[in-house]
Design a protein around this motif. Structure first.
Motif, PDB file in Angstrom:
ATOM      1  N   TRP A  77      13.097 -15.238   3.070  1.00  0.00           N
ATOM      2  CA  TRP A  77      13.108 -14.001   2.302  1.00  0.00           C
ATOM      3  C   TRP A  77      12.995 -14.272   0.804  1.00  0.00           C
ATOM      4  CZ3 TRP A  77      13.708  -8.623   3.179  1.00  0.00           C
ATOM      5  CH2 TRP A  77      13.620  -8.251   4.522  1.00  0.00           C
ATOM      6  N   GLU A  78      13.785 -15.214   0.324  1.00  0.00           N
ATOM      7  CA  GLU A  78      13.860 -15.441  -1.120  1.00  0.00           C
ATOM      8  C   GLU A  78      12.634 -16.156  -1.674  1.00  0.00           C
ATOM      9  OE1 GLU A  78      17.513 -17.486  -1.869  1.00  0.00           O
ATOM     10  OE2 GLU A  78      18.756 -15.688  -1.511  1.00  0.00           O
ATOM     11  N   ASN A  79      12.034 -17.017  -0.885  1.00  0.00           N
ATOM     12  CA  ASN A  79      10.948 -17.854  -1.396  1.00  0.00           C
ATOM     13  C   ASN A  79       9.558 -17.418  -0.963  1.00  0.00           C
ATOM     14  OD1 ASN A  79      12.341 -20.386  -2.743  1.00  0.00           O
ATOM     15  ND2 ASN A  79      13.508 -19.901  -0.892  1.00  0.00           N
ATOM     16  N   LYS A  80       9.461 -16.650   0.107  1.00  0.00           N
ATOM     17  CA  LYS A  80       8.151 -16.270   0.631  1.00  0.00           C
ATOM     18  C   LYS A  80       7.964 -14.754   0.716  1.00  0.00           C
ATOM     19  CE  LYS A  80       6.772 -20.497   1.202  1.00  0.00           C
ATOM     20  NZ  LYS A  80       5.659 -21.058   0.417  1.00  0.00           N
ATOM     21  N   LEU A  81       8.824 -14.089   1.471  1.00  0.00           N
ATOM     22  CA  LEU A  81       8.592 -12.676   1.780  1.00  0.00           C
ATOM     23  C   LEU A  81       8.676 -11.787   0.546  1.00  0.00           C
ATOM     24  CD1 LEU A  81       8.110 -10.789   4.299  1.00  0.00           C
ATOM     25  CD2 LEU A  81      10.561 -10.288   4.171  1.00  0.00           C
ATOM     26  N   ILE A  82       9.786 -11.842  -0.168  1.00  0.00           N
ATOM     27  CA  ILE A  82       9.974 -10.950  -1.323  1.00  0.00           C
ATOM     28  C   ILE A  82       8.966 -11.231  -2.429  1.00  0.00           C
ATOM     29  CG2 ILE A  82      11.545 -10.323  -3.198  1.00  0.00           C
ATOM     30  CD1 ILE A  82      13.832 -10.462  -1.162  1.00  0.00           C
ATOM     31  N   PRO A  83       8.758 -12.481  -2.833  1.00  0.00           N
ATOM     32  CA  PRO A  83       7.756 -12.718  -3.892  1.00  0.00           C
ATOM     33  C   PRO A  83       6.366 -12.221  -3.513  1.00  0.00           C
ATOM     34  CG  PRO A  83       9.141 -14.655  -3.618  1.00  0.00           C
ATOM     35  CD  PRO A  83       9.488 -13.727  -2.492  1.00  0.00           C
ATOM     36  N   LYS A  86       6.305  -8.292  -3.486  1.00  0.00           N
ATOM     37  CA  LYS A  86       6.411  -7.756  -4.850  1.00  0.00           C
ATOM     38  C   LYS A  86       5.023  -7.669  -5.474  1.00  0.00           C
ATOM     39  CE  LYS A  86      10.947  -8.639  -6.897  1.00  0.00           C
ATOM     40  NZ  LYS A  86      11.698  -9.459  -7.882  1.00  0.00           N
ATOM     41  N   GLU A  87       4.258  -8.731  -5.314  1.00  0.00           N
ATOM     42  CA  GLU A  87       2.919  -8.780  -5.891  1.00  0.00           C
ATOM     43  C   GLU A  87       1.993  -7.771  -5.221  1.00  0.00           C
ATOM     44  OE1 GLU A  87      -0.625 -12.092  -6.647  1.00  0.00           O
ATOM     45  OE2 GLU A  87       1.421 -12.753  -6.177  1.00  0.00           O
ATOM     46  N   ILE A  88       2.040  -7.706  -3.893  1.00  0.00           N
ATOM     47  CA  ILE A  88       1.179  -6.765  -3.171  1.00  0.00           C
ATOM     48  C   ILE A  88       1.621  -5.331  -3.427  1.00  0.00           C
ATOM     49  CG2 ILE A  88       0.453  -5.987  -0.890  1.00  0.00           C
ATOM     50  CD1 ILE A  88      -0.903  -8.554  -1.810  1.00  0.00           C
ATOM     51  N   GLY A  89       2.920  -5.100  -3.537  1.00  0.00           N
ATOM     52  CA  GLY A  89       3.406  -3.759  -3.842  1.00  0.00           C
ATOM     53  C   GLY A  89       2.882  -3.265  -5.177  1.00  0.00           C
ATOM     54  N   LYS A  90       2.866  -4.158  -6.162  1.00  0.00           N
ATOM     55  CA  LYS A  90       2.325  -3.791  -7.483  1.00  0.00           C
ATOM     56  C   LYS A  90       0.829  -3.493  -7.381  1.00  0.00           C
ATOM     57  CE  LYS A  90       2.490  -3.445 -12.042  1.00  0.00           C
ATOM     58  NZ  LYS A  90       1.069  -3.335 -12.381  1.00  0.00           N
ATOM     59  N   LEU A  91       0.101  -4.290  -6.609  1.00  0.00           N
ATOM     60  CA  LEU A  91      -1.326  -4.040  -6.416  1.00  0.00           C
ATOM     61  C   LEU A  91      -1.550  -2.677  -5.761  1.00  0.00           C
ATOM     62  CD1 LEU A  91      -4.267  -5.211  -6.514  1.00  0.00           C
ATOM     63  CD2 LEU A  91      -3.847  -6.033  -4.179  1.00  0.00           C
ATOM     64  N   ALA A  92      -0.736  -2.369  -4.756  1.00  0.00           N
ATOM     65  CA  ALA A  92      -0.860  -1.073  -4.076  1.00  0.00           C
ATOM     66  C   ALA A  92      -0.549   0.075  -5.030  1.00  0.00           C
ATOM     67  CB  ALA A  92       0.067  -1.041  -2.862  1.00  0.00           C
ATOM     68  N   TYR A 113      16.544  -1.695   8.926  1.00  0.00           N
ATOM     69  CA  TYR A 113      17.278  -2.432   7.894  1.00  0.00           C
ATOM     70  C   TYR A 113      16.373  -3.387   7.130  1.00  0.00           C
ATOM     71  CZ  TYR A 113      20.143  -6.020   5.740  1.00  0.00           C
ATOM     72  OH  TYR A 113      20.669  -6.915   4.848  1.00  0.00           O
ATOM     73  N   THR A 114      15.597  -4.191   7.849  1.00  0.00           N
ATOM     74  CA  THR A 114      14.736  -5.157   7.153  1.00  0.00           C
ATOM     75  C   THR A 114      13.649  -4.450   6.353  1.00  0.00           C
ATOM     76  OG1 THR A 114      13.515  -5.473   9.250  1.00  0.00           O
ATOM     77  CG2 THR A 114      15.187  -7.112   8.683  1.00  0.00           C
ATOM     78  N   MET A 115      13.206  -3.288   6.853  1.00  0.00           N
ATOM     79  CA  MET A 115      12.220  -2.504   6.112  1.00  0.00           C
ATOM     80  C   MET A 115      12.800  -2.042   4.775  1.00  0.00           C
ATOM     81  SD  MET A 115       9.198  -0.928   6.080  1.00  0.00           S
ATOM     82  CE  MET A 115       9.211  -1.530   4.416  1.00  0.00           C
ATOM     83  N   LEU A 116      13.983  -1.455   4.810  1.00  0.00           N
ATOM     84  CA  LEU A 116      14.592  -0.936   3.587  1.00  0.00           C
ATOM     85  C   LEU A 116      15.003  -2.062   2.643  1.00  0.00           C
ATOM     86  CD1 LEU A 116      16.755   1.982   5.008  1.00  0.00           C
ATOM     87  CD2 LEU A 116      14.520   2.110   3.890  1.00  0.00           C
ATOM     88  N   LYS A 117      15.417  -3.184   3.208  1.00  0.00           N
ATOM     89  CA  LYS A 117      15.775  -4.338   2.377  1.00  0.00           C
ATOM     90  C   LYS A 117      14.565  -4.835   1.591  1.00  0.00           C
ATOM     91  CE  LYS A 117      17.558  -9.075   2.748  1.00  0.00           C
ATOM     92  NZ  LYS A 117      18.028 -10.137   3.688  1.00  0.00           N
ATOM     93  N   LEU A 118      13.421  -4.948   2.259  1.00  0.00           N
ATOM     94  CA  LEU A 118      12.216  -5.401   1.560  1.00  0.00           C
ATOM     95  C   LEU A 118      11.754  -4.360   0.552  1.00  0.00           C
ATOM     96  CD1 LEU A 118      10.027  -7.587   1.305  1.00  0.00           C
ATOM     97  CD2 LEU A 118       8.676  -6.272   2.949  1.00  0.00           C
ATOM     98  N   ARG A 119      11.787  -3.101   0.921  1.00  0.00           N
ATOM     99  CA  ARG A 119      11.352  -2.015   0.028  1.00  0.00           C
ATOM    100  C   ARG A 119      12.185  -2.016  -1.256  1.00  0.00           C
ATOM    101  NH1 ARG A 119       8.951   3.263   0.575  1.00  0.00           N
ATOM    102  NH2 ARG A 119      10.075   4.883  -0.570  1.00  0.00           N
ATOM    103  N   GLU A 120      13.501  -2.162  -1.112  1.00  0.00           N
ATOM    104  CA  GLU A 120      14.388  -2.159  -2.275  1.00  0.00           C
ATOM    105  C   GLU A 120      14.099  -3.341  -3.197  1.00  0.00           C
ATOM    106  OE1 GLU A 120      19.188  -2.115  -3.336  1.00  0.00           O
ATOM    107  OE2 GLU A 120      18.512  -2.118  -1.256  1.00  0.00           O
ATOM    108  N   ALA A 121      13.714  -4.464  -2.596  1.00  0.00           N
ATOM    109  CA  ALA A 121      13.482  -5.682  -3.391  1.00  0.00           C
ATOM    110  C   ALA A 121      12.078  -5.755  -3.965  1.00  0.00           C
ATOM    111  CB  ALA A 121      13.742  -6.907  -2.523  1.00  0.00           C
ATOM    112  N   THR A 122      11.192  -4.828  -3.567  1.00  0.00           N
ATOM    113  CA  THR A 122       9.791  -4.944  -3.984  1.00  0.00           C
ATOM    114  C   THR A 122       9.261  -3.670  -4.621  1.00  0.00           C
ATOM    115  OG1 THR A 122       9.043  -4.381  -1.725  1.00  0.00           O
ATOM    116  CG2 THR A 122       9.291  -6.728  -2.260  1.00  0.00           C
ATOM    117  N   SER A 123       8.881  -2.676  -3.799  1.00  0.00           N
ATOM    118  CA  SER A 123       8.163  -1.513  -4.317  1.00  0.00           C
ATOM    119  C   SER A 123       8.276  -0.347  -3.356  1.00  0.00           C
ATOM    120  CB  SER A 123       6.682  -1.871  -4.504  1.00  0.00           C
ATOM    121  OG  SER A 123       5.895  -0.708  -4.698  1.00  0.00           O
TER     122      SER A 123
END
Length: 256
Positions: A77-83, A86-92, A113-123
């Motif tokens: 999560w910390e090294n692959k998924l969220i980073p 974050k980048e793709i969310g900004k592109l979208a 839960y995992t959906m909302l966790k990623l959404r909160e950490a990204t976009s």
């Protein structure tokens, strides 16, 4: 209404670097094309990383013990998924496109839960392509999932696909059943056409929940029924959905 680009079966954080690069390229191009065509949603999967920078294959931890599994999940999560997201969310966001991640077993984002966790950490551009068939086999009530995600405005697309749970086979194989999908006699669960795994009352409850939480977009039939032909399975889904879809706005409460 413009349609949705669905579905990019890729793993953009795969440890297979060539495959990950290809998936990333396709996703970025699809987001840009969707923007040009005024298609509001692109559906894909979150992906699953390996267990380290030296990994050769994806690793999907599903239990917290032995503790190395929990450590792997945190690293992913910390090294692959969220980073990455974050980048793709900004592109979208920059292209006024939403991303619908299908909550699918085998990928790091597979539950509300995992959906909302990623959404909160990204976009906020990152949301769910909610497929009830994958909720049922994980033991999640799809109506409850709609309420959880709907409150956050995090449902970007909806799949109409059912699942039949065979409790006798669950007792033998459990819900994380690795048998091929064609083994319908022995599998713990099998994808079915709408109404062939759960009652139309349950489907009506889902459609009502979508309306209650202001989802007014695609209900997309996904036909993966192993015991029906394409034509029959699709026709059955259309017939059953026609009985439960809500088409008109509610209007004023004339009785109150």
């Amino acid at each position: 209404m413009p349609g949705t680009f669905s579905e990019l079966p890729c793993n953009p954080i795969s440890p297979d670097q060539a495959f990950a690069k290809e998936c990333d390229s396709v996703l970025r191009k699809t987001i840009k094309l969707a923007s040009l065509l005024q298609v509001p949603v692109v559906n894909t999967f979150s992906g699953t990383a390996g267990d380290s920078e030296d990994a050769k294959q994806p690793n999907w931890p599903v239990v917290p013990w032995p503790t190395e599994y929990a450590d792997i999940l945190t690293w992913q999560w910390e090294n692959k998924l969220i980073p990455y997201w974050k980048e793709i969310g900004k592109l979208a966001e920059d292209h006024n496109v939403k991303i619908g991640l299908e909550l699918h077993g085998g990928f790091l984002v597979h539950t509300p839960y995992t959906m909302l966790k990623l959404r909160e950490a990204t976009s906020d551009a990152i949301g769910a392509n909610l497929d009830p068939s994958h909720m049922w086999w994980q033991g999640i009530d799809p109506v409850a999932a709609i309420k959880i995600l709907g409150k956050a405005g995090a449902i970007h697309h909806f799949h109409a696909k059912d699942t039949y749970i065979d409790q006798d086979n669950v007792n033998m194989y459990g819900l994380v059943d690795m048998q091929p999908y064609g083994n319908v006699q022995t599998r713990a669960w099998t994808f079915r056409s709408v109404g062939c795994g759960h009652s139309l009352q349950e489907w009506s409850d889902m459609i009502s929940a979508l309306r209650m939480y202001n989802y007014d977009y695609v209900v997309s039939i996904e036909h993966e029924d192993a015991i029906m032909s394409i034509d029959e399975g699709f026709s059955r889904a259309v017939k059953n959905l026609n009985d439960v879809l809500i088409r008109e706005p509610a209007g004023e409460m004339w009785w109150a």
